[in-house]
Design a protein around this motif. Structure first.
Motif, PDB file in Angstrom:
ATOM      1  N   MET A 286     104.194  26.369  60.003  1.00 11.98           N
ATOM      2  CA  MET A 286     104.102  25.988  58.590  1.00 11.98           C
ATOM      3  C   MET A 286     103.492  24.601  58.432  1.00 11.98           C
ATOM      4  N   VAL A 287     103.910  23.673  59.290  1.00  9.50           N
ATOM      5  CA  VAL A 287     103.377  22.307  59.202  1.00  9.50           C
ATOM      6  C   VAL A 287     101.936  22.256  59.695  1.00  9.50           C
ATOM      7  N   GLY A 288     101.681  22.900  60.830  1.00  9.40           N
ATOM      8  CA  GLY A 288     100.395  22.747  61.481  1.00  9.40           C
ATOM      9  C   GLY A 288      99.315  23.701  61.035  1.00  9.40           C
ATOM     10  N   LEU A 289      99.547  24.982  61.261  1.00  8.69           N
ATOM     11  CA  LEU A 289      98.484  25.950  61.000  1.00  8.69           C
ATOM     12  C   LEU A 289      98.299  26.222  59.512  1.00  8.69           C
ATOM     13  N   TYR A 290      99.370  26.145  58.726  1.00  5.95           N
ATOM     14  CA  TYR A 290      99.203  26.299  57.281  1.00  5.95           C
ATOM     15  C   TYR A 290      98.365  25.142  56.730  1.00  5.95           C
ATOM     16  N   THR A 291      98.569  23.946  57.260  1.00  6.17           N
ATOM     17  CA  THR A 291      97.762  22.797  56.852  1.00  6.17           C
ATOM     18  C   THR A 291      96.298  23.004  57.228  1.00  6.17           C
ATOM     19  N   ALA A 292      96.067  23.463  58.462  1.00  7.97           N
ATOM     20  CA  ALA A 292      94.693  23.697  58.916  1.00  7.97           C
ATOM     21  C   ALA A 292      94.006  24.767  58.082  1.00  7.97           C
ATOM     22  N   VAL A 293      94.734  25.843  57.767  1.00  4.17           N
ATOM     23  CA  VAL A 293      94.168  26.904  56.925  1.00  4.17           C
ATOM     24  C   VAL A 293      93.882  26.365  55.526  1.00  4.17           C
ATOM     25  N   GLY A 294      94.820  25.594  54.974  1.00  4.24           N
ATOM     26  CA  GLY A 294      94.635  25.043  53.633  1.00  4.24           C
ATOM     27  C   GLY A 294      93.416  24.147  53.540  1.00  4.24           C
ATOM     28  N   ILE A 295      93.220  23.283  54.531  1.00  2.00           N
ATOM     29  CA  ILE A 295      92.054  22.403  54.519  1.00  2.00           C
ATOM     30  C   ILE A 295      90.775  23.209  54.723  1.00  2.00           C
ATOM     31  N   GLY A 296      90.851  24.237  55.560  1.00  2.00           N
ATOM     32  CA  GLY A 296      89.683  25.091  55.745  1.00  2.00           C
ATOM     33  C   GLY A 296      89.264  25.782  54.461  1.00  2.00           C
ATOM     34  N   LEU A 297      90.250  26.230  53.693  1.00  2.00           N
ATOM     35  CA  LEU A 297      89.951  26.928  52.439  1.00  2.00           C
ATOM     36  C   LEU A 297      89.436  25.988  51.357  1.00  2.00           C
ATOM     37  N   THR A 298      90.064  24.809  51.238  1.00  2.00           N
ATOM     38  CA  THR A 298      89.739  23.929  50.111  1.00  2.00           C
ATOM     39  C   THR A 298      88.558  22.994  50.379  1.00  2.00           C
ATOM     40  N   LYS A 299      88.380  22.586  51.627  1.00  2.00           N
ATOM     41  CA  LYS A 299      87.328  21.616  51.941  1.00  2.00           C
ATOM     42  C   LYS A 299      86.098  22.235  52.604  1.00  2.00           C
ATOM     43  N   LEU A 300      86.325  23.272  53.409  1.00  3.84           N
ATOM     44  CA  LEU A 300      85.209  23.859  54.156  1.00  3.84           C
ATOM     45  C   LEU A 300      84.761  25.198  53.606  1.00  3.84           C
ATOM     46  N   HIS A 301      85.696  25.881  52.906  1.00  4.05           N
ATOM     47  CA  HIS A 301      85.457  27.253  52.423  1.00  4.05           C
ATOM     48  C   HIS A 301      85.046  28.168  53.580  1.00  4.05           C
ATOM     49  N   ASP A 302      85.641  27.872  54.723  1.00  5.46           N
ATOM     50  CA  ASP A 302      85.358  28.652  55.928  1.00  5.46           C
ATOM     51  C   ASP A 302      86.532  28.452  56.888  1.00  5.46           C
ATOM     52  N   LEU A 303      87.041  29.530  57.462  1.00  3.24           N
ATOM     53  CA  LEU A 303      88.177  29.452  58.377  1.00  3.24           C
ATOM     54  C   LEU A 303      87.763  29.560  59.842  1.00  3.24           C
ATOM     55  N   SER A 304      86.473  29.592  60.114  1.00  2.00           N
ATOM     56  CA  SER A 304      85.999  29.648  61.492  1.00  2.00           C
ATOM     57  C   SER A 304      86.301  28.338  62.213  1.00  2.00           C
ATOM     58  N   LEU A 305      86.670  28.428  63.483  1.00  3.89           N
ATOM     59  CA  LEU A 305      86.887  27.228  64.280  1.00  3.89           C
ATOM     60  C   LEU A 305      85.633  26.356  64.309  1.00  3.89           C
ATOM     61  N   PHE A 306      84.475  26.987  64.288  1.00  2.59           N
ATOM     62  CA  PHE A 306      83.218  26.254  64.359  1.00  2.59           C
ATOM     63  C   PHE A 306      83.019  25.345  63.149  1.00  2.59           C
ATOM     64  N   ALA A 307      83.644  25.674  62.022  1.00  2.00           N
ATOM     65  CA  ALA A 307      83.435  24.898  60.802  1.00  2.00           C
ATOM     66  C   ALA A 307      84.173  23.561  60.816  1.00  2.00           C
ATOM     67  N   TYR A 308      85.222  23.443  61.626  1.00  2.00           N
ATOM     68  CA  TYR A 308      86.094  22.268  61.550  1.00  2.00           C
ATOM     69  C   TYR A 308      85.450  21.007  62.106  1.00  2.00           C
ATOM     70  N   SER A 309      84.348  21.144  62.827  1.00  2.00           N
ATOM     71  CA  SER A 309      83.633  19.946  63.284  1.00  2.00           C
ATOM     72  C   SER A 309      82.998  19.213  62.103  1.00  2.00           C
ATOM     73  N   GLY A 310      82.871  19.896  60.951  1.00  2.00           N
ATOM     74  CA  GLY A 310      82.260  19.296  59.775  1.00  2.00           C
ATOM     75  C   GLY A 310      83.186  18.442  58.940  1.00  2.00           C
ATOM     76  N   LEU A 311      84.466  18.344  59.312  1.00  2.03           N
ATOM     77  CA  LEU A 311      85.407  17.503  58.572  1.00  2.03           C
ATOM     78  C   LEU A 311      85.125  16.030  58.803  1.00  2.03           C
ATOM     79  N   ASP A 312      85.432  15.190  57.783  1.00  2.00           N
ATOM     80  CA  ASP A 312      85.302  13.751  58.004  1.00  2.00           C
ATOM     81  C   ASP A 312      86.460  13.266  58.873  1.00  2.00           C
ATOM     82  N   GLU A 313      86.392  12.024  59.337  1.00  2.00           N
ATOM     83  CA  GLU A 313      87.380  11.519  60.303  1.00  2.00           C
ATOM     84  C   GLU A 313      88.800  11.564  59.759  1.00  2.00           C
ATOM     85  N   HIS A 314      88.975  11.250  58.488  1.00  2.00           N
ATOM     86  CA  HIS A 314      90.309  11.251  57.884  1.00  2.00           C
ATOM     87  C   HIS A 314      90.927  12.641  57.930  1.00  2.00           C
ATOM     88  N   LEU A 315      90.160  13.648  57.531  1.00  3.59           N
ATOM     89  CA  LEU A 315      90.685  15.014  57.534  1.00  3.59           C
ATOM     90  C   LEU A 315      90.828  15.553  58.953  1.00  3.59           C
TER      91      LEU A 315
END
Length: 480
Positions: free
Chosen positions: A179-208
């Motif tokens: 709930m703490v970890g993967l729900y957070t990762a999914v939430g950020i993927g949906l709201t900031k990346l609009h993609d849940l692929s692992l490959f997309a997470y390299s596009g996050l800024d340093e803070h996220l």
């Protein structure tokens, strides 16, 4: 090749559900056919992957405009080598379980309900493999939770207040991590990346990236029983021993390491603040295990604290990877592979104490040298876990220490390396005392076990020596 890997986890997932309706010899045969078929398919897939030059294969199977990749397949050196150890160790554990879960078991005789145990274990194997080959964070979350549910099923198997309490403790703590970890990762993927692929997470800024890393680290550490949420793992030793072997050797605990390794791999570079958060918890975990070793009297609880410490060492290698060292990522996977067979052998040997002698108390077990397979398995597995060559864990620990150049980036890495050596020394002293008292001593009747149980233990002993040769060609291909 892709179809082979998909079938290798789909067959156990379906077979596990069918096993809930079977019992007795029917359950035994169906379980073995299911796991053997999955193993054969996986081995053919591994061979095909190796022949083709170990390419990274990523296939999106389900996607949408809003969520991006929802479900996909990721076959690369990391997933293939970890999947290989999970399915091969799982097969040997289940071969052992066929005879262990029987009326002849002196501590926990099983007269009925065998199919229920096989069902949870086969589902566990299928969910673990599906988790490994996942390419989206939503998949990781789904199979993370199925693994936690299967863990609850096997820990609560014997019934009774202690088993039920331990099972719910394991379920609640690991679900908290999800709930703490993967729900957070999914939430950020949906709201900031609009993609849940692992490959997309390299596009996050340093803070996220830092937020996702810390959140996923919490999920991984709950799965691997790291400080402060580590107590569920020693309590989970009420599970049948084949389940304990899988939990510690090739499933839950190691999958926490694999989970964090995936995010380190795909979000590289990680902000350095993530290293400091990780290092502080790992140092605390290592100190606790070093202090707890001498006080353990149950064979399985001693091995449980060893697992917590060994997982911590895998995370030490990942901490080096967070500092930018690719060899840290490789060393973590190398140690994961090498540790699995040796730890599995240790647990299956402890299971023979329960099966033949009716106790896990090390103070009551003497004269194991009269039973060579059991006596030498206990001796070699404890020495192997302490990091004595030629056993595989020695090479895994050397690979972790080979990242010593990272000390220039943070002295905390030096502290973790010193604790690694201290952990090995203290565990070796406890192991030598145990070997002296339990193996090379007078007393205790001969430990009688079945040929299938002996075969599984001998196979694990051999794999516990040759594992580095199998893993090395794959782990050197692991990278960003």
């Amino acid at each position: 090749m892709e179809e082979l890997f998909v079938l290798s986890f789909s067959i156990p997932l379906v077979g596990g559900l069918i096993l809930f309706k079977l019992d007795g010899k029917k359950a035994d045969y169906f379980m073995l056919i299911t796991v053997i078929l999955a193993t054969i398919l996986n081995l053919i897939g591994v061979y095909d992957f190796w022949v083709k030059g170990m390419p990274t294969v990523h296939k999106t199977l389900i996607s949408s405009s809003s969520f991006g990749e929802v479900y996909g397949l990721l076959i690369d050196p990391m997933s293939v080598v970890v999947g290989l150890v999970v399915i091969t160790a799982g097969l040997l554990f289940m071969l052992y379980a066929k005879d262990y879960m029987s009326p002849e078991n002196k501590e926990h005789p099983v007269y009925e309900g065998k199919g229920r145990f096989h069902a949870w274990m086969v589902l566990f194997i299928g969910a673990t493999l599906a988790f490994i080959y996942s390419s989206s964070v939503l998949q990781l979350l789904i199979f993370f939770e199925i693994m936690s549910l299967a863990c609850w099923g096997v820990v609560s198997y014997y019934g009774g207040e202690k088993a039920k309490r331990s099972a719910y403790k394991a379920l609640i703590i690991t679900n908290f991590g999800a709930m703490v970890g993967l729900y957070t990762a999914v939430g950020i993927g949906l709201t900031k990346l609009h993609d849940l692929s692992l490959f997309a997470y390299s596009g996050l800024d340093e803070h996220l990236k830092l937020i996702v890393f810390i959140a996923v680290m919490i999920a991984a550490f709950t799965k691997s029983a790291q400080f402060p949420l580590y107590s569920w793992l020693p309590d989970a030793m009420v599970a049948p021993t084949p389940a304990s072997a899988f939990l510690h050797g090739a499933a839950m605990v190691e999958m926490g390491v694999f989970l964090l390794a995936r995010f380190v791999q795909f979000m590289h570079p990680i902000p350095k603040e993530g290293f400091y958060a990780m290092a502080s918890l790992l140092i605390a975990t290592q100190i606790i295990c070093i202090l707890m070793y001498p006080f353990q009297r149950s064979a399985k609880r001693l091995l449980a604290y060893s697992t917590i410490a060994e997982s911590s060492l895998m995370y030490v290698a990942l901490a080096a990877a967070v500092l930018g060292m690719k060899t840290g990522l490789q060393a973590s996977m190398f140690q994961l592979f090498n540790h699995a067979y040796v730890k599995g052998l240790a647990f299956l040997t402890a299971g023979t104490f329960s099966y033949a002698l009716g106790t896990l108390s090390m103070d009551k077990i003497r004269g194991l040298i009269k039973s060579p397979v059991v006596g030498y398995s206990w001796t070699f597995s404890l020495l192997g876990l302490a990091g004595v060559p030629p056993f595989a864990v020695f090479f895994g620990k050397m690979a972790i220490l080979s990242n010593a150049s990272g000390i220039e980036k943070s002295p905390l890495l030096l502290a973790m390396f010193v604790l690694l050596l201290l952990d090995s020394a203290v565990f070796l002293m406890v192991a030598l005392r145990s070997i002296h008292d339990m193996v090379f001593s007078e007393g205790t009747e001969k430990v009688e076990i079945t040929p299938a149980m002996k075969a599984a233990m001998v196979a694990l002993l051999i794999l516990g020596i040759v594992a580095p040769l199998i893993a090395y060609p794959f782990v050197v291909k692991v990278g960003w």
